[in-house]
Design an enzyme around this catalytic site. Structure first.
Site, short mmCIF file in Angstrom:
data_model
loop_
_atom_site.label_atom_id
_atom_site.label_comp_id
_atom_site.label_asym_id
_atom_site.label_seq_id
_atom_site.Cartn_x
_atom_site.Cartn_y
_atom_site.Cartn_z
N GLU A 110 -6.74 -3.73 0.73
CA GLU A 110 -7.31 -3.07 1.90
C GLU A 110 -8.31 -3.95 2.63
O GLU A 110 -9.48 -3.61 2.78
CB GLU A 110 -7.92 -1.73 1.51
N GLU A 143 0.10 1.55 -5.26
CA GLU A 143 -0.64 2.75 -5.66
C GLU A 143 0.21 3.96 -5.29
O GLU A 143 0.77 4.01 -4.18
CB GLU A 143 -1.99 2.85 -4.92
#
Ligand code: GAL
Length: 940
Positions: A394, A470
Site C-alpha cells: 500500500e 490479503e
C-alpha cells in the site's frame, strides 16, 4: 543531524547476507542505560565516553521503550500520527538515548557493529566518534567499528528518534513501537555469499556468487569456486518436503554455514509453478507480534507460529509488511513454508490526501526505497523458502517502484516480484489483489477480468498468475466465505491461492482491559480494534477462524459414494503414503465401530467396510455417522504421529427395525393456583396466564422462551453496515404484545413482536402440548408482518434459567466449536460436552459468538431440549445486550441467570470489515417458519 534528510543513512557498510559465521562476535543485547526525551533538539554530549549517565534509567535491548514505561504505544491503521508534510516532522519527537559499555580483550582487532532493527531513525557513536546514522526499521545496518575499537572499556552510544523523514515510508497498519527492537552484535564476520540452486525435471544445479570456497559434503561437493555451476543429485525443497543440505563456505578469515535447498520458481502460461508443478498458496499474513513485547518476538514464539501454521494446513506466509527477524526465515526453511518476503515500505496515509507527495513517486526518496529493497534482498537471498520478493504494501504508484523492481530483477531473476498496490502490474510478475470478491476472483480465474486502459499492460497482466495477498479479514467472529474462495482457487489454474489477513490479534497485554487496542492509551488519532483481526488471539490460542481454515485448507478430501470413499490428494508435491486413514462409526454420538482403511498413495477409491450401521434398537431416532480421518502415520518435525490433517463425514442409513414413534397421549393444560398465584399448568410446566409465558419448568424458574431477532453485532456486522441497519430498525429493542392466551388441548399464545417506530413485526404463535411421557412440546409459528427488506440478525427463541441450574451442556449436533451459516466448516456431527464458560469464544472485542449448529438435542442438567428441525444453541451467563455493550473481555461479568438462545437461523458472518459481506445465500431474510422443540426432564 538532519532527521529530515531523504538519505537512507550514512556510514553504512554494503548490505550482505545473514550468515552463521565462526568469526568472533560479541553479543551486545542486554541491559543498556537509557534516557527518553520528548524532543529531538537536545545536545548529544551523552555520546562522549566520559558522560555521566548515573541518573539515567535502564532498558533491555532488544525492546520498545514505550512498552517499558517510557511513553505509551499508539495504534493507527492508515492515518499518520504526525502531520503529512514530508520530509518534515514535529518537534514533539520522542528520542531515546542509549549507552552500552563493553570490554574487549587485548587481542581483539576490528569488527562491525550490526543492528538487526531499530525503529525508526538511529545515530551511532563509538567511543565518542560518530559512525553514521540509518533508517529502515526492520532492516539490518552495519558500521565499521574497527578504527575506533580499543582494548578494555568501549562506549557505544545510540540515539533513536521516533519520527524522521523515513517515517513516511513506514505507515504499516500496526502499533507505533520505537526503539532498538532487534539484536545488536559486534562481529568480525565480513563474509557474503549468494548461493544459487535450481531443480527441474529431477535435475538440480548448484553455484554461488561471492568469494571463498563452497562445500556441501552430503552432495559430494567440495571446494567449489564462485561462478561455477555444477549438477548435483539433490532432492528438491518444497514446503511439503523441506529438504535442506548443510553447506560450508570457507574464507581465509572465517567459515560460514548455511542450509540450502534446491527449487525453481517459474511462471508458465500464467500458472505459478514450483519445480514444474502448480503452486497453490494456502497462506497467512504474519506481523511480528508478542502481547507484552510488541515486535520483539522470542525465538520460541516464532517457532510456535510456524508449528501452529503447519498444524493448521497453512503452507505459505507473507511477511506483512516488512522483513521479519532472520531466525523466522530459517524456521520456514527448516519446517517448510513458502514465503513472500516483503520490503519495509508502506505510505498508505498519503491516500488520505489524494496521494499528494507520495514518496513512491518522489525522486528525492528513490535512494531510500532502493536501499530498503537492497538490504532485504541481500540479507535474505539464500533462503529456499523465499519464493517472491514484494516491493512493499500500500505505497501507491510511482516511478520509484521501477527503481526497486529493476534492481531486484538484475540482482535475482530467480524470484518473481510482487506488489499489490499497482493494478497495472507494470513492475511485477504476478497479478496480486486484496479482498477481491468471490465473483471477481472467479472472473480473473477465467481470465475475464475488466481490461486495463493500456492494451499492452492488459495483455501482460492477463498472462500472469493471480493471487490474493490479503483476503478473508479475520477480525472478530469469522471470516465467513473461506470455503467458497478455496473452491475457486482449486478450480482455476491461474489462481495461485492467497493469504488470509491476518495471523495474530495485536492486543497488547493490559492491566485493566486484559488486551488493549487503539484508543486504550489515550491516543488522539487511532483506529480502535482494527488491530484485532487475527486467526489467533494475542496469546496465540487458535480462534475458531483458524480451526475452520485448517478444514478448508486440508490437503486430502473424502468424497463419499455408495459403499466407497473417493480420496483426493490435494498436496502439491507428495503422495499420501505418510498418512493413515481411520474410519469411525458413531451411533448418536457413541462409537460403535472403528477400522483402519487402506491408503491409496495417489488417491482413488477405497471400499468402506460398512455401508450402514448396526442399528438394532431405535431405528426411528438413531443417527449413524461415518467419519474418516487422515492422520500422520509417523512423527514429523512439526507434529506427532496421529496428528489429524483432514477428515470427512457422511451419514449412514441405519438397518434394524424402526421403532414406532412414541404415541402422544396429551394431557391438557389446567388453570390452578400455585403459591397464591394463578397459573396455567401443563405437566411439569407452569405459565403466567396473562402473558402465556413459561415461568417454571421441571422445578426451575424460567423466563421465556420468546421470539428474538437480535444478536450482539460482530465486527463484520458493525463495519459492514448491518448493525446500523438493525439498530435503525430497532431490532435491539423489540417489544412484545400478547394477543391471546387460549386453553384447549393445548395452550396457545398468539403474540406480535415488533420494534417501535415502524410497522414491521413478527407474528409468533406458541403452542404448548404435553406428550404421553411428560415431555413438553412447543411449536412456534412465525409469520413476518410488513415489508422486511434487510437481512435480520437471527430468528429464534431466548429464555433464561437460574445460573446455578446449569454448569455443563451436552449436545448431539455439530461441534465442538462454534458455527454460523458460512463458518464452522470444522464442526462435525457428534456428541459434545462443555461448561458454559467453555462455550464462549473470548474474542478480544466481545461480540456474538459461541453458537453451536445443527443441534439435535442438548441437555442442561435439569432438562433436555430436542429440536425439529435441528437448532442452533448458545448459552451464556450474560445477555445479548450485555455482550453488545462490552468492549473488552473483562467487561463481561457472569450474572445470576443463564441465557439460552435456541435458534432456527442466523445471519451469515461474511468478511465485511474488509472485503465482501456475506454471500447472498447466507443472508437471513425474514420468512414464515415453524420451529418445534421438545423439553424433557433430566439428562439424556
Ligand atoms: C489492508 C492492509 C493491511 C491491513 C488490512 C486491514 O489494506 O494491507 O495492512 O490494514 O488492510 O486490516
Amino acid at each position: 543531524m538532519d532527521l529530515e534528510t531523504f538519505a537512507p543513512g550514512s556510514g553504512l557498510l554494503e548490505p550482505r547476507a545473514a550468515l552463521r559465521s565462526d568469526a568472533p562476535a560479541l553479543d551486545l543485547n542486554g541491559t543498556w542505560r537509557f534516557r527518553l526525551s520528548p524532543t529531538a533538539n537536545i545536545p548529544d554530549d551523552f555520546a562522549q565516553p566520559s558522560f555521566d549517565d548515573s541518573d539515567w534509567g535502564s532498558l533491555p535491548v532488544p525492546s520498545h521503550w514505550n512498552l517499558h514505561g517510557h511513553g505509551a504505544p499508539a495504534y493507527t491503521n492508515v492515518d499518520f500520527p504526525i502531520p503529512i508534510d514530508p520530509p518534515r516532522v514535529p518537534d514533539e519527537n520522542p528520542t531515546g538515548d542509549y549507552r552500552r559499555v563493553f570490554d574487549l580483550s587485548e587481542g581483539w582487532t576490528g569488527g562491525r557493529l550490526r543492528f538487526e532493527g531499530a525503529d525508526s531513525f538511529a545515530r551511532i557513536w563509538l567511543n565518542g566518534h560518530e559512525l553514521g546514522f540509518w533508517t529502515g526499521s526492520r532492516l539490518p545496518a552495519e558500521f565499521d567499528a574497527g578504527p575506533y575499537l580499543r582494548p578494555g572499556r568501549n562506549v557505544l552510544a545510540v540515539r533513536v528518534h521516533q519520527w524522521s523523514a523515513a517515517t513516511y515510508l513506514e505507515d504499516q497498519d500496526m502499533w507505533w513501537l520505537p526503539g532498538i527492537f532487534r539484536d545488536v552484535t559486534l562481529t568480525r564476520s565480513t563474509a557474503d555469499v549468494f548461493v544459487r540452486t535450481s531443480y527441474a525435471d529431477g535435475h538440480a544445479t548448484l553455484s554461488f556468487e561471492g568469494s571463498g570456497r563452497l562445500s556441501v559434503p552430503e552432495l559430494g561437493v567440495a571446494d567449489l569456486a564462485p561462478g561455477v555451476e555444477v549438477p548435483v543429485e539433490a532432492e528438491p525443497w518444497t514446503a511439503e518436503t523441506p529438504r535442506l543440505y548443510d553447506a560450508v563456505v570457507t574464507f581465509p578469515e572465517e567459515t560460514v554455514r548455511l542450509r540450502i535447498g534446491f527449487r525453481t520458481i517459474s511462471i508458465v502460461d500464467g500458472v505459478l509453478l514450483a519445480n514444474g508443478r502448480p503452486l497453490l498458496f494456502k497462506g497467512v499474513n504474519r506481523h511480528e507480534f508478542h502481547p507484552s513485547r510488541g515486535r520483539v518476538v522470542p525465538y520460541e514464539t516464532m517457532r510456535e507460529d510456524v508449528l501452529l501454521m503447519k498444524r493448521h494446513n497453512v503452507n505459505a506466509v507473507r511477511t506483512s509488511h516488512y522483513p521479519p527477524h532472520p531466525d523466522f526465515l530459517d524456521l520456514c526453511d527448516e519446517l517448510g513454508l513458502w514465503v513472500i518476503d516483503e520490503c519495509d515500505l508502506e505510505t498508505h496515509g498519503f491516500g488520505e490526501v489524494g496521494w499528494r507527495g507520495n514518496p513512491t513517486d518522489d525522486p528525492r526518496y528513490a535512494d531510500a526505497l532502493l536501499d530498503r529493497m537492497r538490504r532485504m534482498v541481500e540479507r535474505d537471498k539464500n533462503h529456499p523458502s523465499i519464493i517472491m520478493w514484494s516491493l512493499g504494501n500500500e505505497a501507491g504508484v510511482g516511478r520509484n517502484l521501477a527503481v526497486m523492481a529493476d534492481w531486484t530483477r538484475s540482482r535475482d531473476s530467480s524470484r518473481p516480484i510482487h506488489y499489490e498496490g499497482d493494478r497495472s502490474c507494470a513492475h511485477t510478475d504476478v497479478y496480486s489483489r486484496m479482498y477481491a470478491s468471490h465473483t471477481e476472483v472467479e472472473a480473473i480465474g477465467r481470465r475475464e477480468e475488466a481490461p486495463l486502459d493500456d492494451p499492452a499492460l492488459d495483455a501482460r497482466r492477463r498472462g500472469m498468475p493471480f493471487m490474493q495477498c490479503e483476503y478473508a479479514h479475520a477480525m472478530g467472529n469469522g471470516p465467513g466465505g473461506l470455503a467458497e474462495y478455496q473452491e475457486l482457487f482449486e478450480r482455476y489454474p491461474r489462481l495461485a491461492g492467497g493469504f488470509i489477513w491476518e495471523w495474530i490479534d495485536h492486543g497488547l497485554a493490559h492491566p485493566v482491559h486484559e488486551y488493549a487496542y487503539g484508543g486504550d492509551y489515550g491516543e488522539p488519532v487511532h483506529d480502535s480494534n482494527f488491530v484485532i483481526d487475527g486467526l489467533v488471539f494475542p496469546d496465540r490460542t487458535p480462534s475458531p477462524g483458524l480451526v475452520d481454515l485448517k478444514k478448508v485448507f486440508e490437503p486430502v478430501r473424502f468424497e463419499f459414494g455408495d459403499g466407497v470413499v473417493r480420496v483426493v490428494n490435494g498436496h502439491g508435491f507428495v503422495d499420501l503414503s505418510h498418512l493413515e486413514f481411520v474410519a469411525t462409526v458413531e451411533e448418536n454420538g457413541e462409537t460403535v465401530a472403528e477400522h483402519q482403511l487402506p491408503v491409496p498413495a495417489e488417491g482413488g477409491e477405497v471400499k468402506l467396510p460398512f455401508t450402514s450401521g448396526s442399528g438394532d434398537g431405535d431405528g426411528s431416532e438413531a443417527e449413524l455417522w461415518l467419519t474418516v480421518r487422515a492422520v500422520l502415520a509417523s512423527d514429523q518435525p512439526w507434529a506427532a504421529a496421529g496428528h489429524e490433517i483432514a477428515w470427512g463425514q457422511t451419514r449412514l442409513t441405519p438397518t434394524g427395525t424402526p421403532t414406532a414413534p412414541r404415541p402422544a397421549a396429551p394431557g391438557s393444560p389446567r388453570r390452578v393456583v400455585v403459591d397464591g398465584q394463578e397459573r396455567h399448568v401443563l405437566g411439569d410446566a407452569a405459565f403466567d396466564p396473562a402473558t402465556g409465558r413459561l415461568v417454571r419448568l421441571f422445578g426451575l424458574d424460567v423466563e421465556g422462551p420468546r421470539l428474538d431477532l437480535w444478536r450482539a453485532p460482530t465486527d463484520n456486522d458493525r463495519y459492514g453496515g448491518l448493525e446500523a441497519k438493525w439498530r435503525g430498525l430497532g431490532l435491539h429493542r423489540l417489544t412484545h404484545r400478547v394477543d391471546s392466551v387460549d386453553l384447549g388441548d393445548e395452550l396457545t399464545v398468539r403474540t406480535r413482536v415488533a420494534p417501535a417506530a415502524t410497522d414491521l413485526g413478527m407474528l409468533a404463535t406458541y403452542r404448548w402440548a404435553l406428550s404421553g411421557d411428560g415431555e413438553l412440546l412447543l411449536t412456534v409459528d412465525i409469520e413476518p408482518d410488513g415489508d422486511w427488506q434487510d437481512p435480520i440478525p437471527r430468528l429464534g427463541l431466548t429464555m433464561t434459567l437460574p445460573g446455578t441450574a446449569v454448569d455443563r451442556v451436552t449436545w448431539f449436533g455439530r461441534g465442538p466449536g462454534e458455527a454460523y451459516p458460512d463458518t464452522g466448516m470444522s464442526a462435525r456431527v457428534g456428541r459434545w460436552t462443555a461448561t458454559i464458560e467453555e462455550l464462549q469464544t473470548p474474542y478480544v472485542y466481545p461480540q456474538e459468538n459461541g453458537h453451536r449448529a445443527g443441534v439435535r438435542w442438548a441437555s442442561f442438567g435439569a432438562f433436555t431440549v430436542s429440536g425439529d428441525p435441528v437448532f442452533g444453541l448458545t448459552a451464556r451467563r450474560w445477555s445479548a445486550d450485555e455482550l453488545a455493550a462490552a468492549s473488552h473481555r473483562p467487561d463481561l461479568v457472569a450474572g445470576d441467570r443463564v441465557h439460552l438462545h435456541l435458534d432456527l437461523a442466523h445471519q451469515g458472518i461474511g468478511t465485511a470489515t474488509c472485503g465482501p459481506g456475506t454471500l447472498p445465500k447466507y443472508d437471513l431474510r425474514a420468512h414464515p417458519a415453524t420451529f418445534s422443540l421438545r423439553f424433557a426432564p433430566g439428562t439424556r
